[in-house]
Write a protein that holds these residues in place. Sequence first.
Motif, PDB file in Angstrom:
ATOM      1  N   PRO A 131      -1.233   0.144   2.687  1.00  0.00           N
ATOM      2  CA  PRO A 131      -0.096  -0.863   2.568  1.00  0.00           C
ATOM      3  C   PRO A 131       0.072  -1.134   4.216  1.00  0.00           C
ATOM      4  O   PRO A 131      -0.021  -0.499   5.155  1.00  0.00           O
ATOM      5  CB  PRO A 131       0.780  -0.257   2.072  1.00  0.00           C
ATOM      6  CG  PRO A 131       0.088   1.019   1.265  1.00  0.00           C
ATOM      7  CD  PRO A 131      -0.956   1.463   2.141  1.00  0.00           C
ATOM      8  N   GLU A 134       2.381   0.995   6.412  1.00  0.00           N
ATOM      9  CA  GLU A 134       1.874   2.375   6.885  1.00  0.00           C
ATOM     10  C   GLU A 134       1.746   2.317   8.335  1.00  0.00           C
ATOM     11  O   GLU A 134       1.878   3.121   9.104  1.00  0.00           O
ATOM     12  CB  GLU A 134       0.544   2.715   6.208  1.00  0.00           C
ATOM     13  CG  GLU A 134       0.915   3.418   5.005  1.00  0.00           C
ATOM     14  CD  GLU A 134      -0.418   4.075   4.672  1.00  0.00           C
ATOM     15  OE1 GLU A 134      -1.022   4.409   5.284  1.00  0.00           O
ATOM     16  OE2 GLU A 134      -0.421   4.634   3.215  1.00  0.00           O
ATOM     17  N   GLU A 152      -1.278  -7.845   1.905  1.00  0.00           N
ATOM     18  CA  GLU A 152      -0.993  -6.856   0.943  1.00  0.00           C
ATOM     19  C   GLU A 152      -1.167  -5.423   1.632  1.00  0.00           C
ATOM     20  O   GLU A 152      -0.593  -4.749   1.488  1.00  0.00           O
ATOM     21  CB  GLU A 152      -1.553  -7.206  -0.245  1.00  0.00           C
ATOM     22  CG  GLU A 152      -1.043  -8.045  -1.261  1.00  0.00           C
ATOM     23  CD  GLU A 152      -1.574  -8.050  -2.595  1.00  0.00           C
ATOM     24  OE1 GLU A 152      -0.813  -8.298  -3.644  1.00  0.00           O
ATOM     25  OE2 GLU A 152      -2.795  -7.646  -2.691  1.00  0.00           O
ATOM     26  N   GLN A 153      -2.271  -5.566   2.411  1.00  0.00           N
ATOM     27  CA  GLN A 153      -2.853  -4.502   3.009  1.00  0.00           C
ATOM     28  C   GLN A 153      -3.529  -4.429   4.456  1.00  0.00           C
ATOM     29  O   GLN A 153      -3.876  -5.701   4.827  1.00  0.00           O
ATOM     30  CB  GLN A 153      -3.319  -3.478   2.237  1.00  0.00           C
ATOM     31  CG  GLN A 153      -4.773  -4.268   1.695  1.00  0.00           C
ATOM     32  CD  GLN A 153      -5.454  -3.636   0.234  1.00  0.00           C
ATOM     33  OE1 GLN A 153      -4.890  -2.568   0.167  1.00  0.00           O
ATOM     34  NE2 GLN A 153      -6.351  -4.304  -0.112  1.00  0.00           N
TER      35      GLN A 153
END
Length: 240
Positions: A131, A134, A152-153
């Motif tokens: 994610p 992070e 999204e990531q």
Amino acid sequence: MSRYDHLAYTSAVRRVQQQMGSASAADRRLGDAAEEAVPLDANAAAFIRGLDGFLFASVGETGWPYIQFRGGPPGFVHVLDAHTLGYLDVRGNRQYITTGNVRANDRVALFFLDQARQTRLKLFGHATAVPVDEDPALAARLDSPRTDGTVEQLVTIRVEAFAWNCPNHITPRFSEHELSEALSPIRERLARLEQENTALRAELAVRRGGAHHEAPHEAAHHEAHHDDLRPDAAGRHVPR
């Protein structure tokens, strides 16, 4: 690039090379075993930065491979250092097959292809997909340029080895941007010719207009000359 070959040439592959008569050539490529990951050189890094897409291959827990295309503006795949690539992954069809695969098995293969220049680069690596929150600092670093859409990531790939592929059978194809650049001089020349054509038409119209203005004067002169004549006995006009 022997590190790539050592990873790719498994026992099964070597048996096929023996059967097909290419084992000697493969031996020359293998050279000394490279135990450490091979860093990207300047050419490979520049090549990756210049592309607007690549193919991403992962392997699922069933053992089946999966290939996904990832695209964006040139440079959306960032070369973070000689061993690491990264990009911001945006929302797609929400199947998350690649994400699930790399979380179970981080081994991946990337295929970078420049069809216009008939060049391709293949790469082995270890991928992570986490994610965005992070690692906000990394997310900011990867934000420009990036693919349009809802992020999204974070995806990173630790490069294990890479190799340039032969250009055979790559059909040259060009993006809209590449075609626009190539055709720009032709479009400029056409624009200049159209301007010249418009100017010549305008000049021709002016000249034709002048010719039309002279015509009534000539007609009047003809009528005046006609008035100075009289018919003779045979009906012919003779001077009065």
